[in-house]
Design a protein around this motif. Structure first.
Motif, PDB file in Angstrom:
ATOM      1  N   THR A  10      -3.201 -37.237 -13.840  1.00  0.00           N
ATOM      2  CA  THR A  10      -3.614 -38.635 -13.694  1.00  0.00           C
ATOM      3  C   THR A  10      -4.908 -38.700 -12.895  1.00  0.00           C
ATOM      4  OG1 THR A  10      -2.321 -38.908 -11.666  1.00  0.00           O
ATOM      5  CG2 THR A  10      -1.257 -39.577 -13.720  1.00  0.00           C
ATOM      6  N   LEU A  11      -5.671 -39.736 -13.150  1.00  0.00           N
ATOM      7  CA  LEU A  11      -6.860 -40.057 -12.363  1.00  0.00           C
ATOM      8  C   LEU A  11      -6.841 -41.554 -12.105  1.00  0.00           C
ATOM      9  CD1 LEU A  11      -9.685 -38.077 -14.211  1.00  0.00           C
ATOM     10  CD2 LEU A  11      -8.822 -37.619 -11.922  1.00  0.00           C
ATOM     11  N   LEU A  12      -7.209 -41.945 -10.922  1.00  0.00           N
ATOM     12  CA  LEU A  12      -7.337 -43.354 -10.573  1.00  0.00           C
ATOM     13  C   LEU A  12      -8.790 -43.580 -10.188  1.00  0.00           C
ATOM     14  CD1 LEU A  12      -6.007 -46.118  -9.959  1.00  0.00           C
ATOM     15  CD2 LEU A  12      -5.655 -45.285  -7.631  1.00  0.00           C
ATOM     16  N   PHE A  13      -9.459 -44.478 -10.898  1.00  0.00           N
ATOM     17  CA  PHE A  13     -10.859 -44.788 -10.625  1.00  0.00           C
ATOM     18  C   PHE A  13     -10.963 -46.166  -9.985  1.00  0.00           C
ATOM     19  CE2 PHE A  13     -11.276 -41.700 -14.019  1.00  0.00           C
ATOM     20  CZ  PHE A  13     -12.382 -40.961 -13.634  1.00  0.00           C
ATOM     21  N   LEU A  14     -11.881 -46.303  -9.044  1.00  0.00           N
ATOM     22  CA  LEU A  14     -12.216 -47.592  -8.455  1.00  0.00           C
ATOM     23  C   LEU A  14     -13.607 -47.968  -8.946  1.00  0.00           C
ATOM     24  CD1 LEU A  14     -11.017 -46.991  -4.797  1.00  0.00           C
ATOM     25  CD2 LEU A  14      -9.774 -48.079  -6.670  1.00  0.00           C
ATOM     26  N   SER A  24     -13.688 -41.644  -8.250  1.00  0.00           N
ATOM     27  CA  SER A  24     -12.354 -41.085  -8.092  1.00  0.00           C
ATOM     28  C   SER A  24     -12.450 -39.822  -7.241  1.00  0.00           C
ATOM     29  CB  SER A  24     -11.766 -40.736  -9.465  1.00  0.00           C
ATOM     30  OG  SER A  24     -10.428 -40.296  -9.334  1.00  0.00           O
ATOM     31  N   ARG A  25     -11.327 -39.289  -6.862  1.00  0.00           N
ATOM     32  CA  ARG A  25     -11.243 -37.988  -6.195  1.00  0.00           C
ATOM     33  C   ARG A  25     -10.552 -37.038  -7.166  1.00  0.00           C
ATOM     34  NH1 ARG A  25     -14.225 -37.749  -1.671  1.00  0.00           N
ATOM     35  NH2 ARG A  25     -13.893 -39.515  -0.325  1.00  0.00           N
ATOM     36  N   VAL A  26     -11.057 -35.823  -7.254  1.00  0.00           N
ATOM     37  CA  VAL A  26     -10.444 -34.814  -8.113  1.00  0.00           C
ATOM     38  C   VAL A  26      -9.113 -34.418  -7.483  1.00  0.00           C
ATOM     39  CG1 VAL A  26     -10.686 -32.504  -9.074  1.00  0.00           C
ATOM     40  CG2 VAL A  26     -12.690 -34.015  -8.916  1.00  0.00           C
ATOM     41  N   PRO A  27      -8.015 -34.479  -8.243  1.00  0.00           N
ATOM     42  CA  PRO A  27      -6.701 -34.130  -7.689  1.00  0.00           C
ATOM     43  C   PRO A  27      -6.684 -32.739  -7.069  1.00  0.00           C
ATOM     44  CG  PRO A  27      -6.474 -35.107  -9.864  1.00  0.00           C
ATOM     45  CD  PRO A  27      -7.943 -34.872  -9.640  1.00  0.00           C
ATOM     46  N   GLY A  28      -6.089 -32.630  -5.876  1.00  0.00           N
ATOM     47  CA  GLY A  28      -5.975 -31.358  -5.180  1.00  0.00           C
ATOM     48  C   GLY A  28      -7.276 -30.880  -4.563  1.00  0.00           C
ATOM     49  N   ASP A  30     -11.178 -32.317  -2.347  1.00  0.00           N
ATOM     50  CA  ASP A  30     -11.920 -33.391  -1.691  1.00  0.00           C
ATOM     51  C   ASP A  30     -13.144 -33.788  -2.503  1.00  0.00           C
ATOM     52  OD1 ASP A  30     -10.211 -33.594   0.465  1.00  0.00           O
ATOM     53  OD2 ASP A  30     -11.268 -32.069   1.630  1.00  0.00           O
ATOM     54  N   THR A  31     -13.266 -33.236  -3.709  1.00  0.00           N
ATOM     55  CA  THR A  31     -14.415 -33.498  -4.563  1.00  0.00           C
ATOM     56  C   THR A  31     -14.383 -34.926  -5.087  1.00  0.00           C
ATOM     57  OG1 THR A  31     -14.439 -31.194  -5.253  1.00  0.00           O
ATOM     58  CG2 THR A  31     -15.668 -32.743  -6.621  1.00  0.00           C
ATOM     59  N   ARG A  32     -15.500 -35.602  -4.962  1.00  0.00           N
ATOM     60  CA  ARG A  32     -15.643 -36.983  -5.434  1.00  0.00           C
ATOM     61  C   ARG A  32     -16.180 -36.954  -6.859  1.00  0.00           C
ATOM     62  NH1 ARG A  32     -17.926 -42.080  -2.441  1.00  0.00           N
ATOM     63  NH2 ARG A  32     -18.873 -43.178  -4.162  1.00  0.00           N
ATOM     64  N   LEU A  33     -15.582 -37.722  -7.739  1.00  0.00           N
ATOM     65  CA  LEU A  33     -15.982 -37.816  -9.135  1.00  0.00           C
ATOM     66  C   LEU A  33     -16.574 -39.201  -9.363  1.00  0.00           C
ATOM     67  CD1 LEU A  33     -15.925 -36.651 -12.024  1.00  0.00           C
ATOM     68  CD2 LEU A  33     -13.591 -37.499 -12.209  1.00  0.00           C
ATOM     69  N   THR A  34     -17.839 -39.254  -9.784  1.00  0.00           N
ATOM     70  CA  THR A  34     -18.518 -40.526 -10.025  1.00  0.00           C
ATOM     71  C   THR A  34     -18.995 -40.556 -11.470  1.00  0.00           C
ATOM     72  OG1 THR A  34     -19.265 -40.580  -7.736  1.00  0.00           O
ATOM     73  CG2 THR A  34     -20.392 -42.031  -9.268  1.00  0.00           C
ATOM     74  N   ILE A  35     -18.644 -41.611 -12.188  1.00  0.00           N
ATOM     75  CA  ILE A  35     -19.008 -41.756 -13.597  1.00  0.00           C
ATOM     76  C   ILE A  35     -19.641 -43.124 -13.793  1.00  0.00           C
ATOM     77  CG2 ILE A  35     -18.123 -41.895 -15.942  1.00  0.00           C
ATOM     78  CD1 ILE A  35     -15.883 -39.996 -15.089  1.00  0.00           C
ATOM     79  N   GLU A  36     -20.825 -43.149 -14.389  1.00  0.00           N
ATOM     80  CA  GLU A  36     -21.471 -44.422 -14.694  1.00  0.00           C
ATOM     81  C   GLU A  36     -20.674 -45.144 -15.771  1.00  0.00           C
ATOM     82  OE1 GLU A  36     -25.634 -44.322 -15.587  1.00  0.00           O
ATOM     83  OE2 GLU A  36     -25.994 -42.751 -14.097  1.00  0.00           O
ATOM     84  N   VAL A  37     -20.570 -46.469 -15.637  1.00  0.00           N
ATOM     85  CA  VAL A  37     -19.894 -47.261 -16.658  1.00  0.00           C
ATOM     86  C   VAL A  37     -20.797 -47.282 -17.886  1.00  0.00           C
ATOM     87  CG1 VAL A  37     -19.030 -49.543 -17.278  1.00  0.00           C
ATOM     88  CG2 VAL A  37     -18.676 -48.662 -14.962  1.00  0.00           C
ATOM     89  N   GLY A  38     -20.311 -46.706 -18.983  1.00  0.00           N
ATOM     90  CA  GLY A  38     -21.099 -46.620 -20.211  1.00  0.00           C
ATOM     91  C   GLY A  38     -20.310 -47.109 -21.399  1.00  0.00           C
TER      92      GLY A  38
END
Length: 85
Positions: A10-14, A24-28, A30-38
C-alpha cells in the motif's frame, strides 16, 4: 493499512495543492516519494475525486512504479477527502 486491506503493498499519498505534487514515504524506509500530478492514474483520481482501478495491460501510467522500481499488476486508487478545506 496493508493488513486492513489484505493487500501485498500500500501507499498513502498526501496532496500538496500549492506544488501540485503527491507526497508519500516509501514503506520500510525514510525515503520520501514525490510525484507531480499529471495524466496518470493518480492524477486522474486527484482531478475527478473518484475511485479508480488498474490492471496491468491497461493504457494508464502507474506513476509510482518508476519511482519505486516495481511493477504493479493491480491497483485500487481512492481519494480521501477532508471536510476542513
Amino acid at each position: 493499512l496493508r493488513d486492513l486491506l489484505e493487500a501485498e503493498g500500500t501507499l498513502l499519498f498526501l496532496l500538496d495543492e500549492r506544488k501540485r505534487e503527491l507526497v508519500s514515504r516509501v514503506p520500510g524506509s525514510d525515503t520520501r516519494l514525490t510525484i507531480e500530478v499529471g495524466d496518470g492514474l493518480l492524477g486522474g483520481v486527484v482531478r475527478t475525486g473518484r475511485l479508480a482501478r488498474f490492471s496491468r495491460g491497461e493504457a494508464i501510467e502507474v506513476e509510482w512504479d518508476g519511482a519505486l522500481g516495481t511493477t504493479t499488476d493491480h491497483a485500487l486508487v481512492a481519494p480521501l477527502k477532508n471536510n476542513l478545506s
